[in-house]
Design a protein around this motif. Structure first.
Motif, PDB file in Angstrom:
ATOM      1  N   GLY A  98      -1.673   3.462  10.379  1.00  0.00           N
ATOM      2  CA  GLY A  98      -0.856   3.223  11.577  1.00  0.00           C
ATOM      3  C   GLY A  98       0.463   2.545  11.267  1.00  0.00           C
ATOM      4  N   MET A 147      -6.905   5.768  11.421  1.00  0.00           N
ATOM      5  CA  MET A 147      -6.152   5.012  12.427  1.00  0.00           C
ATOM      6  C   MET A 147      -4.673   5.392  12.357  1.00  0.00           C
ATOM      7  N   ASN A 205      -2.592  -4.396  10.703  1.00  0.00           N
ATOM      8  CA  ASN A 205      -3.781  -3.660  10.256  1.00  0.00           C
ATOM      9  C   ASN A 205      -5.087  -4.411  10.524  1.00  0.00           C
ATOM     10  N   ALA A 233      -6.225   1.230   2.641  1.00  0.00           N
ATOM     11  CA  ALA A 233      -4.828   1.461   3.008  1.00  0.00           C
ATOM     12  C   ALA A 233      -4.404   2.873   2.636  1.00  0.00           C
TER      13      ALA A 233
HETATM   14  P1  UTP Z   1       1.862  -2.453   4.907  1.00  0.00           P
HETATM   15  O1  UTP Z   1       1.652  -3.903   4.911  1.00  0.00           O
HETATM   16  O2  UTP Z   1       2.367  -1.847   3.635  1.00  0.00           O
HETATM   17  O3  UTP Z   1       2.840  -2.074   6.129  1.00  0.00           O
HETATM   18  O4  UTP Z   1       0.516  -1.750   5.337  1.00  0.00           O
HETATM   19  P2  UTP Z   1       3.561  -0.726   6.544  1.00  0.00           P
HETATM   20  O5  UTP Z   1       3.978  -0.906   7.969  1.00  0.00           O
HETATM   21  O6  UTP Z   1       2.752   0.499   6.278  1.00  0.00           O
HETATM   22  O7  UTP Z   1       4.833  -0.633   5.576  1.00  0.00           O
HETATM   23  P3  UTP Z   1       6.228  -1.391   5.598  1.00  0.00           P
HETATM   24  O8  UTP Z   1       5.914  -2.852   5.409  1.00  0.00           O
HETATM   25  O9  UTP Z   1       6.876  -1.108   6.932  1.00  0.00           O
HETATM   26  O10 UTP Z   1       6.962  -0.777   4.448  1.00  0.00           O
HETATM   27  C1  UTP Z   1      -0.661  -1.773   4.569  1.00  0.00           C
HETATM   28  C2  UTP Z   1      -1.632  -0.794   5.196  1.00  0.00           C
HETATM   29  O11 UTP Z   1      -1.927  -1.160   6.534  1.00  0.00           O
HETATM   30  C3  UTP Z   1      -1.616  -0.081   7.411  1.00  0.00           C
HETATM   31  C4  UTP Z   1      -0.591   0.756   6.672  1.00  0.00           C
HETATM   32  O12 UTP Z   1      -0.550   2.073   7.202  1.00  0.00           O
HETATM   33  C5  UTP Z   1      -1.091   0.643   5.257  1.00  0.00           C
HETATM   34  O13 UTP Z   1      -2.184   1.511   5.041  1.00  0.00           O
HETATM   35  N1  UTP Z   1      -1.089  -0.619   8.671  1.00  0.00           N
HETATM   36  C6  UTP Z   1      -0.114  -1.560   8.670  1.00  0.00           C
HETATM   37  C7  UTP Z   1      -1.600  -0.131   9.846  1.00  0.00           C
HETATM   38  O14 UTP Z   1      -2.497   0.755   9.856  1.00  0.00           O
HETATM   39  N2  UTP Z   1      -1.127  -0.647  11.019  1.00  0.00           N
HETATM   40  C8  UTP Z   1      -0.152  -1.589  11.068  1.00  0.00           C
HETATM   41  O15 UTP Z   1       0.224  -2.013  12.171  1.00  0.00           O
HETATM   42  C9  UTP Z   1       0.364  -2.063   9.855  1.00  0.00           C
END
Ligand code: UTP
Length: 408
Positions: A98, A147, A205, A233
């Motif tokens: 997400g 998700m 997340n 992730a």
């Molecule tokens: P990150 O912390 O790398 O965040 O997410 P992000 O939003 O994907 O990337 P940046 O920081 O904007 O570059 C770690 C994992 O958590 C998921 C991401 O998809 C990734 O698998 N995640 C993060 C979610 O599913 N939802 C969120 O709201 C945030």
């Protein structure tokens, strides 16, 4: 919600500015904005004014990991136990996809990124290929929950369907959307992303289990007797998912959660490390590690805080259910947030310009009574794609994929 009710709510939280363009909107847009104002939790926004108080840690002490030698010694027994659980349908996998992936800089969902060089090889495909190894080994399909968020749901579901789920069985793939939270400037004022729309971003997340509950997919977990969920992730293209040995070790050690960890490459490496906080499992971030903790040694003379988390956890569902009713800690994160300027023009900033409000999966670990940090070989299981170039990038992940015999 009526306009009057909206005004009342906005006044309570000092957010009246979001109605600036209300008079210019069509009837439908007005209605949509009122619905969004009604649904947005504004009580959390004030927290950005005292954000230092939100992240107070307790007393940190070391938590020993199950290291490679112990895993090797027990591999057969653990794998047998894990495979038995998978074959009985007790294990599901949850892909957290997400996030916005802003650091990678692609407009598409991160999983749609093509890491191939001579052929197409998408991040989603790498993950599904890895899970398929276990499906073949266990000779049974594993429910895969994915998700997404409002920002990438259509693109993600459309892409995976078009690619025929890269060979995964469609009836074992279940999508659910996470919740969104408002995004604000540094004074806690909600940005507008359109004249009739508040800026929102996925709420981190850490809300995945509650979102599974809210979206009804938890019924699939219950109906199928799934007792363990392996959450992971989107960005680590080498990770092993539903790894039987990891599952078996966590079950046999009778832990509420297992956490895959890698040995740190240097004492000051920028990863969160497993620890105990006030006697309960927790993760201490690299910037919270004191000099003293960095130099602390365990009984064998090895660094006491030496195992970094890679966002691959196995949770016991019964323990997640107990946690679901609790309020999760809030994290306030600086991010680049697209917004309408004074002239009503959409600006996509190059540098962070405000706050997002998130719950994090690492706080779920701290709610568990016991945790097994389970060491994995970094060069075989950890190739995160966070950035386009440099550390943890497409470049570094490609090298690691090739080292592991994957044709790009
Ligand atoms: P990150 O912390 O790398 O965040 O997410 P992000 O939003 O994907 O990337 P940046 O920081 O904007 O570059 C770690 C994992 O958590 C998921 C991401 O998809 C990734 O698998 N995640 C993060 C979610 O599913 N939802 C969120 O709201 C945030």
């Amino acid at each position: 919600m009526t306009l009057e009710q909206a005004k009342e709510k906005l006044a309570k939280y000092g957010q009246e500015h979001v109605l600036k363009y209300y008079g210019e909107l069509s009837e439908q847009e007005k209605q949509d904005l009122l619905v969004q104002i009604d649904a947005t939790d504004m009580s959390i926004l004030d927290a950005c004014k005292h954000k230092e108080d939100l992240v107070k840690k307790g007393v940190i002490t070391p938590l020993a990991a199950m290291e490679l030698s112990e895993i090797e010694a027990g591999r057969e027994k653990f794998t047998e136990e894990g495979l038995a659980a998978i074959r009985k349908g007790k294990v599901g996998a949850v892909l957290l996809a997400g996030g916005m992936g802003t650091r990678l800089g692609s407009e598409d969902p991160k999983g749609m990124y093509n890491v191939g060089l001579t052929r197409e090889l998408y991040i989603f495909q790498c993950l599904i290929n890895n899970l398929m190894d276990v499906v073949r080994q266990a000779d049974t399909w594993i429910h895969l929950f994915i998700m997404t968020s409002d920002k990438n749901h259509e693109a993600t579901t459309g892409f995976l369907k078009e690619k025929d789920y890269f060979g995964y069985k469609e009836e074992y793939v279940h999508f659910f959307k996470q919740e969104m939270a408002a995004a604000t400037d540094y004074d806690g004022k909600i940005y507008l992303e359109e004249k009739g729309r508040l800026s929102t971003s996925p709420n981190g997340n850490g809300g995945w289990f509650v979102s599974m509950q809210n979206n009804g997919v938890l019924d699939i977990v219950h109906d199928n007797g799934i007792e363990w969920l392996n959450v992971f992730a989107v960005d680590n293209v080498l990770q092993r998912i539903a790894d039987p040995c990891f599952i078996g070790a966590t079950i046999l050690k009778d832990c509420a959660v297992g956490s895959k960890v890698v040995r740190k490459s240097a004492p000051d490496e920028k990863v969160g490390v497993m620890c105990l906080e006030d006697g309960k499992p927790s993760i201490v971030e690299y910037y919270e590690l004191t000099e003293e903790m960095m130099n602390a040694k365990d009984g064998k003379g090895d660094p006491a805080y030496n195992f970094g988390v890679i966002l691959n956890y196995l949770f016991r569902v019964a323990d997640l259910e107990a946690l679901a009713a609790k309020q999760m800690p809030l994290h306030i994160v600086e991010k680049k947030i697209p917004y309408l300027d004074e002239q009503g023009q959409l600006i996509k900033p190059e540098t962070p310009n405000g706050y997002k409000f998130e719950n994090l999966v690492l706080d779920m670990i701290h709610e568990m009574d016991s945790c097994l940090p389970f060491e994995v070989v970094r060069s075989r299981e950890f190739a995160p794609i966070k950035n386009a170039t440099g550390v943890d990038s497409v470049e570094s992940a490609r090298k690691l994929l090739e080292q592991n015999g994957i044709v790009l």
